[in-house]
Design a protein around this motif. Sequence first.
Motif, short mmCIF file in Angstrom:
data_model
loop_
_atom_site.label_atom_id
_atom_site.label_comp_id
_atom_site.label_asym_id
_atom_site.label_seq_id
_atom_site.Cartn_x
_atom_site.Cartn_y
_atom_site.Cartn_z
N ALA A 1 0.83 -1.20 0.00
CA ALA A 1 0.00 0.00 0.00
C ALA A 1 0.87 1.25 0.00
N TRP A 2 1.96 1.23 0.79
CA TRP A 2 2.87 2.38 0.83
C TRP A 2 3.53 2.61 -0.53
N VAL A 3 4.04 1.56 -1.15
CA VAL A 3 4.70 1.70 -2.45
C VAL A 3 3.71 2.22 -3.49
N THR A 4 2.49 1.72 -3.47
CA THR A 4 1.47 2.19 -4.40
C THR A 4 1.18 3.67 -4.17
N ALA A 5 0.99 4.07 -2.92
CA ALA A 5 0.69 5.47 -2.60
C ALA A 5 1.85 6.39 -2.97
N LEU A 6 3.08 5.97 -2.65
CA LEU A 6 4.23 6.81 -2.97
C LEU A 6 4.43 6.91 -4.48
N ALA A 7 4.30 5.80 -5.17
CA ALA A 7 4.45 5.82 -6.63
C ALA A 7 3.46 6.80 -7.25
N GLU A 8 2.21 6.72 -6.82
CA GLU A 8 1.20 7.64 -7.35
C GLU A 8 1.55 9.08 -7.03
N SER A 9 2.04 9.33 -5.81
CA SER A 9 2.42 10.67 -5.41
C SER A 9 3.57 11.22 -6.26
N LEU A 10 4.45 10.33 -6.71
CA LEU A 10 5.60 10.72 -7.53
C LEU A 10 5.29 10.71 -9.03
N GLY A 11 4.04 10.40 -9.36
CA GLY A 11 3.64 10.37 -10.77
C GLY A 11 4.13 9.14 -11.52
N LEU A 12 4.34 8.06 -10.78
CA LEU A 12 4.83 6.81 -11.37
C LEU A 12 3.70 5.79 -11.44
N PRO A 13 3.79 4.80 -12.33
CA PRO A 13 2.79 3.74 -12.35
C PRO A 13 2.76 3.04 -10.99
#
Length: 86
Positions: free
Chosen positions: A10-22
């Motif tokens: 969940a953290w990796v998904t949230a951070l990726a989205e925050s950074l504009g990454l898939p």
Amino acid sequence: MPDAPEDLDAWVTALAESLGLPANQHPIGLLLDLTRDAAHGVVRPAGPLTTYLVGLAVAQGMTVEDAVARARSSIDEWRTDPPEPA
């Protein structure tokens, strides 16, 4: 503080989205294993720095698998022939 795999996902998904990454294209296990190998094979702070440098190499076009393989090779070389202290 939670410490379960689903919390990490969940953290990796949230951070990726925050950074504009898939959100779902990140080899978590591969990167965690590399971080561990660097921390134990070189020195503890080398773990996150190694992963960061792998990320930069991937950003410049290298595949994550190739970057991790090169990093592991460098760790193995370091273990067998570390440089002399300055």
